[in-house]
Every structure is written in C-alpha cells, then in structure tokens.
Write an enzyme that holds these catalytic residues in place. Structure first.
Site, short mmCIF file in Angstrom:
data_model
loop_
_atom_site.label_atom_id
_atom_site.label_comp_id
_atom_site.label_asym_id
_atom_site.label_seq_id
_atom_site.Cartn_x
_atom_site.Cartn_y
_atom_site.Cartn_z
N THR A 180 48.64 61.58 51.41
CA THR A 180 47.30 62.01 51.36
C THR A 180 46.61 61.55 53.41
OG1 THR A 180 47.36 60.79 49.30
CG2 THR A 180 45.34 60.73 50.32
N PHE A 182 44.06 60.49 55.20
CA PHE A 182 41.83 59.69 54.82
C PHE A 182 41.17 59.98 56.33
CE2 PHE A 182 45.00 57.79 52.12
CZ PHE A 182 43.76 57.59 51.12
#
Lengths: 287, 287
Positions: A180, A182
């Site tokens: 992921t 960010f």
C-alpha cells in the site's frame, strides 16, 4: 523519508493504534510520533486542515486493489499538500494471547478484507473458523481483553507489539505482492531537498487529443511519468480530471513543463513535490 | 445491453444470490438468467474459461473507490473477452423480516464496506447497533432464518425480494454518487452490432515520451479516450501496462489507430469491443 524531522510530531491516521496506517506513519516519520486516531478519512483531513495534527497519513493506492479515488477527491477538495510518501508491504500476522498456540486456536478474527487475503491459511486449517470484525488491530485488543487462548487475530505486527500479544506466524497473506502506498500530508507545502516526484491534477479541454497535447509538455523534455489515471468529475458527467505523478527535479525540467502546460489546461494543480519512497524509485511508466 | 439474448443463460458472479453483482447481472443480461455463485473472482474466471458458465459479471471500478486492479490482472491472464458493460447504482436498502419496523430494530448487520457507506443512518439512529457480517445478501438470509424483528440488514433490494424480506427504507448510503461498473465477460469475443467502446491493454517501450507517442495514434484520428490508467507490472519493478477505454467504431477510426499503434507497443491487446452501458455513453475523457 522525513524520519529525523518526524520526532514527536502529531500525525493523524484513519483507524486504530496498531493498524497498517500506524505502521506506515512510523515508517514515514519515525517511531517517536504521537498518533491521532480518526474514525474516518473526512475527520483525518479536517484534523490536518485545522492544525490539530501536523501531518496526516492516507493510503492512496494498493498494488492489488488499485487507487483510492475518494482520497484523491479529498486531496483536491481540502487543499492539503503532499510532502512525502511511503510504501508499506501488507504483511498479515497471526496473533494470539501469550501462551496460545496454533494447534489450540478455534477462531481467528479480523477485518473481512484481511480474512479474504488469507484464504490459503484457512483452507489449510479447517479447524479454525474465520470471524469477521471491524478492524485488524481491534481484534488483537479484543483477544487481549479476554485472554482466550482459543482465539486468534490477523493484523499487523505492530498491533501485537502495542497490546503485548504474541505473533504465532507472519506472512499469512496469499499474495506477497501486496503493497500500500501512503501519502504524507501537511497543511502547507514544505520545500523538500532532493524532491524527485510531483503529483499533479489536470483538467483538460473536452476535445479529442487534449491529453496527448498535454503529455507533449513532458515528452519534449524527457520527463518520465510514474502514474496516470483518469477520474470522472463528480456531478459533471462527461468531464474528467487526470492525476499524474511525474519524476524529476521540480525546479528543473518538470517546472518548465508545468509552466508550458498551464496554458493547455482548464485547471492545473500541483498537489505536492516530495522525495519518492524507496519502493517507487524504481518505478517509471514512460511518458 | 445483451438483454434479449441473455435469457436463460448461465452467468457466473462472485458472491451470493441477491448481491449487487447479481443485480448487475440482471441489469446487463435480463432477469431470466441462471446465476452461478462463486466464492472468489479466481473461481469466477475459471468457471467462464472452462465453459461452466456462458458469461461472467465482474466489477471493474467504483465511482468512490476506483478500479479493481486485481480484476484487470485476471482479465489479462485469463484471455477472456469483454462483451458488454453495465453501470449499477449502489443503493443500500434497510431490510428486515416482514412485520418488523424501524422503531423496533436494535441491530443492523452488513458487510463493513456497506456499513461504512451508511454512517449518517447510524448517527441518526444511535439505538441501532451496526454488526459486521461477511456479506450483504447473507445478512438478509440470516435474519429471515431467525425472523428476529429486532434484527435488520443492509443490502440490495434484490436480496429482500429473493428471501421474502421487507424493505423498510431505500437509499441509506451517505453518498448517492456511488456507481459500480461491471464488465460482461465471455470465453471468446462476440461481434457486437453498435459496439462503440474498446478496452485495450498496452505495454510500451520504457522510454520517456512513449505514452505521448502512443496516444498520438488516437489524437490524430479524433478518437476520444473514456479512461486511462497505468498499472505496475507484477514482479517486474519499473514496468507498467496501461489500460485504456477508447470510444468509436472499432471497424473505423479506432481500428485504424490500433493498426498504427501496434508498431509502437511492446504489447497491444484488445480485451473487447462492446456497446457502452447507458451511464458511460456521456463520459468522454478527451485523448
């Protein structure tokens, strides 16, 4: 990337202490931060906008599930600036109370997305029932409240560390290519030495060829794209914005391209220039 | 779009009868279809590939959460063809057993994504506890099993119809701009009269300007783009594929552009030409 300067800062995340967002905040800003937990992304953006936290950490894309368009929309609406990024490998851990063992587990709780990422674990352990819960870290807190040695949870390692639980197994996820990305957000842009990535929002005239002409400003200068994505404009059917990540010195070729591009766009916003996170430095998409 | 021809066909979906995927299948292929429920997208793709269903319905993007990159990856790997699309408005309904009333509800169960989309409902009804469940339609089936009039569920209207439950309120979602685009997949491409949308996968030489040059093939012919998205290639850091939706007659300007484009790409695959669904016809992104 902002590690040294991150000490003691208030950083807003969506979710609980021990969540993957909390892990990402530590990775981006160092372990000494003070985390501000918000129940929703809207609350997170408000907290940073209103100065109750100096930074905010928001997931913007996942390697398996794609971009989180709502967070692009919130970026556009809020006026917050991107000042950094980090890529977190989503590594699911099997967590239980101290003294528990894998053989004794009967139930394992987690958020359904995490449970769905660990299908092969449950297939291999038919005696363990998956149990849905609101979030990953909250499942760990709950099992430490009851100390039930038949109960496990799936969450980030950080959740086990924060709640004093034991990690029975790491890397439960079926697909290890689960990252992921960010973004680190701040109320205002900050000059970042070594910035090599710029995120832009473009709204183009609604005629064929407009994207091709816009990208020409980068192509002519040898500026590489790391990402491009079209996004329908809310409430304006048929109109789109484009989100682009371009690579290079914002004061060099990228800046020159942007100066030229401004004339070809209905809207051009620089959402931030920042140092690319370790994993993305290798990533180039051509332009 | 395939309504007339869809009668009685076997159509694979991921999830349960009464789910939003099931609603989308009915919208795309008519109400008379035989639905084949699969526990995962991998199973759905296998079922269509191996001929156990004639069509498959997969969500590919949502207006709030963005594209489902895993399904693009599965499309690329499977060789299935896109033969249609449909846009479904995600309209969350409050569902309960016959005889139940809103005033009597104490708990409302659903998938956490659905619960999160209905925050304002729960804020306005503090006496109702949200309860996490595996899926939306399954929550309706469960409350009809127990017939507990204090229990509700949040799901598609179709779930209430299939299980004989009552819809107490419709449109519970906070954000009405919540649409999911589904693709209709088949083992082989089918010639579609009136096809006006083509989905492509491009892999480009890894040099600056390659995307700009590729888009030139469309811009020169006045071909509009409806979508563009870059996607990192799994296991090959720094390499990308692009997914594009282009508008126009596949046998006309689009076909000519593709013939020229082939020479500029490392890989060019036509994933399907089909009639655009009602909601996307208005949507053009320029090229």
């Amino acid at each position: 990337v902002e590690t040294a300067a991150g000490s003691g800062r208030r950083v807003a995340i969506q979710g609980e202490r021990g969540s993957f967002s909390h892990s990402a905040a530590q990775r981006a800003l160092g372990p000494e931060l003070e985390v501000v937990c918000e129940p929703s992304f809207d609350a997170l953006f408000a907290t940073v906008s209103e100065g109750r936290a100096e930074r905010g950490l928001v997931p913007i894309e996942n390697s398996l599930t794609g971009s989180l368009h709502e967070n692009y929309d919130r970026l556009r609406a809020s006026g917050l600036a991107i000042v950094g990024e980090t890529h977190l490998r989503v590594r699911q851990c099997l967590i239980a109370a101290p003294g528990a063992s894998l053989a004794g587990l009967r139930r394992v709780a987690s958020h359904p997305v995490a449970l769905a990422q660990c299908r092969s674990f449950f297939a291999a352990h038919p005696g363990i029932e998956p149990v849905v819960a609101y979030d990953t870290a909250g499942s760990v807190r709950e099992l430490m409240r009851t100390r039930d040695v038949a109960a496990g949870a799936i969450a980030a390692r950080l959740a086990a560390e924060l709640y004093g639980a034991a990690v029975l197994r790491e890397g439960l996820e079926d697909d290890p290519e689960n990252y992921t990305r960010f973004l680190v957000l701040a109320r205002e842009a900050v000059p970042t030495p070594g910035a090599d990535k710029t995120t832009l929002l473009l709204r183009l005239p609604h005629v064929p060829g407009s994207l091709h002409r816009a990208l020409g400003a980068f192509a002519e200068r040898g500026v590489d794209l790391a990402k491009i994505e079209s996004r329908p404009l809310r409430g304006r059917p048929g109109e789109y914005v484009f989100y682009l990540d371009v690579l290079g010195d914002p004061a060099g070729a990228v800046g020159a391209a942007l100066a030229e591009l401004r004339a070809r766009c209905d809207e051009l916003r620089v959402l931030g220039s920042y140092r690319s996170g370790p994993r993305s430095q290798a990533g180039r998409a051509g332009s």
